[in-house]
Write a protein that holds these residues in place. Structure first.
Motif, PDB file in Angstrom:
ATOM      1  N   MET A 178      68.131 -24.555   9.921  1.00  0.00           N
ATOM      2  CA  MET A 178      67.190 -25.958   9.444  1.00  0.00           C
ATOM      3  C   MET A 178      67.971 -26.598   8.336  1.00  0.00           C
ATOM      4  N   ILE A 179      68.342 -26.002   7.143  1.00  0.00           N
ATOM      5  CA  ILE A 179      69.297 -26.503   6.258  1.00  0.00           C
ATOM      6  C   ILE A 179      70.526 -27.173   6.641  1.00  0.00           C
ATOM      7  N   THR A 180      71.330 -26.433   7.369  1.00  0.00           N
ATOM      8  CA  THR A 180      72.567 -26.774   8.046  1.00  0.00           C
ATOM      9  C   THR A 180      72.508 -28.234   8.750  1.00  0.00           C
ATOM     10  N   ILE A 181      71.560 -28.334   9.609  1.00  0.00           N
ATOM     11  CA  ILE A 181      71.493 -29.708  10.555  1.00  0.00           C
ATOM     12  C   ILE A 181      71.050 -30.668   9.537  1.00  0.00           C
ATOM     13  N   SER A 182      69.917 -30.252   8.407  1.00  0.00           N
ATOM     14  CA  SER A 182      69.489 -31.459   7.461  1.00  0.00           C
ATOM     15  C   SER A 182      70.542 -31.891   6.679  1.00  0.00           C
ATOM     16  N   VAL A 183      71.324 -31.046   5.951  1.00  0.00           N
ATOM     17  CA  VAL A 183      72.468 -31.367   4.897  1.00  0.00           C
ATOM     18  C   VAL A 183      73.519 -32.116   5.827  1.00  0.00           C
ATOM     19  N   ILE A 184      73.913 -31.839   7.093  1.00  0.00           N
ATOM     20  CA  ILE A 184      75.148 -32.573   7.623  1.00  0.00           C
ATOM     21  C   ILE A 184      74.572 -33.789   7.860  1.00  0.00           C
TER      22      ILE A 184
END
Length: 191
Positions: A178-184
């Motif tokens: 979740m955080i990886t997709i959001s930050v990217i």
């Protein structure tokens, strides 16, 4: 007579305290943004959440609900990433390390609760639910990686049955994914 001498001072303190509810230290609320800026924020949040909710549907169906990509803290995460991208609290370092710390605290506490073994001894769940965010938020502040949505994740980790049952797997999905997709998405969109 002595008691009445303090009334103006107390009234003044109450007035000063009430004025703080306006929002800023100087008493001026935040300014409104232009419609174009609000539309830009909307599009960034929508792109992020449509990717995550679509992925959540696919992953959840494929794993019989065992894994997903969405947590309740996503709204707060998107608020920081798109409406306050320059905030220190919204930087990738804080997002990553704050969430990892919150997950670690929640998972460790889950092993220490009364429901962690058949004996029923350990920390009561209701105490764990207060202790997890307290420890996570204090730890994030100590290490300089404060991130408000991670504080919410620490509570979710010890409150939501799927997260409790997932144990260490929860770090990978939904949290890290979740955080990886959001930050990217936010990095590409905001830059």
């Amino acid at each position: 007579p002595k008691d009445l001498a303090h009334v103006p001072q107390n009234a003044s303190r109450l007035k000063a305290y009430a004025s703080k509810f306006k929002g800023a230290a100087k008493g001026t609320p935040p300014k409104m943004i232009k419609l174009e800026q609000a539309a830009h924020i909307f599009i960034g949040v929508f792109i992020t959440l449509i990717l995550l909710s679509g992925g959540n549907k696919l992953i959840s169906e494929e794993t019989s609900g065992e894994y997903g990509l969405l947590l309740g803290s996503m709204g707060a995460l998107c608020t920081l990433l798109f409406a306050a991208p320059n905030s220190p609290l919204a930087q990738p370092r804080n997002v990553l390390y704050g969430h990892l710390m919150a997950c670690l605290v929640g998972i460790v506490l889950n092993y220490m609760t009364e429901t962690a073994n058949d004996k029923g001894d350990g920390i009561p769940r209701w105490v764990t639910q207060a202790l997890s965010p307290s420890l996570a938020i204090a730890g994030m502040a100590l290490f300089g990686v404060t991130h408000p949505p991670a504080g919410a994740v620490s509570l979710i980790m010890v409150s939501a049955k799927p997260m409790i049952d997932a144990k260490w797997r929860a770090v990978g999905a939904p949290v890290f994914a979740m955080i990886t997709i959001s930050v990217i998405v936010a990095s590409m969109y905001n830059n």
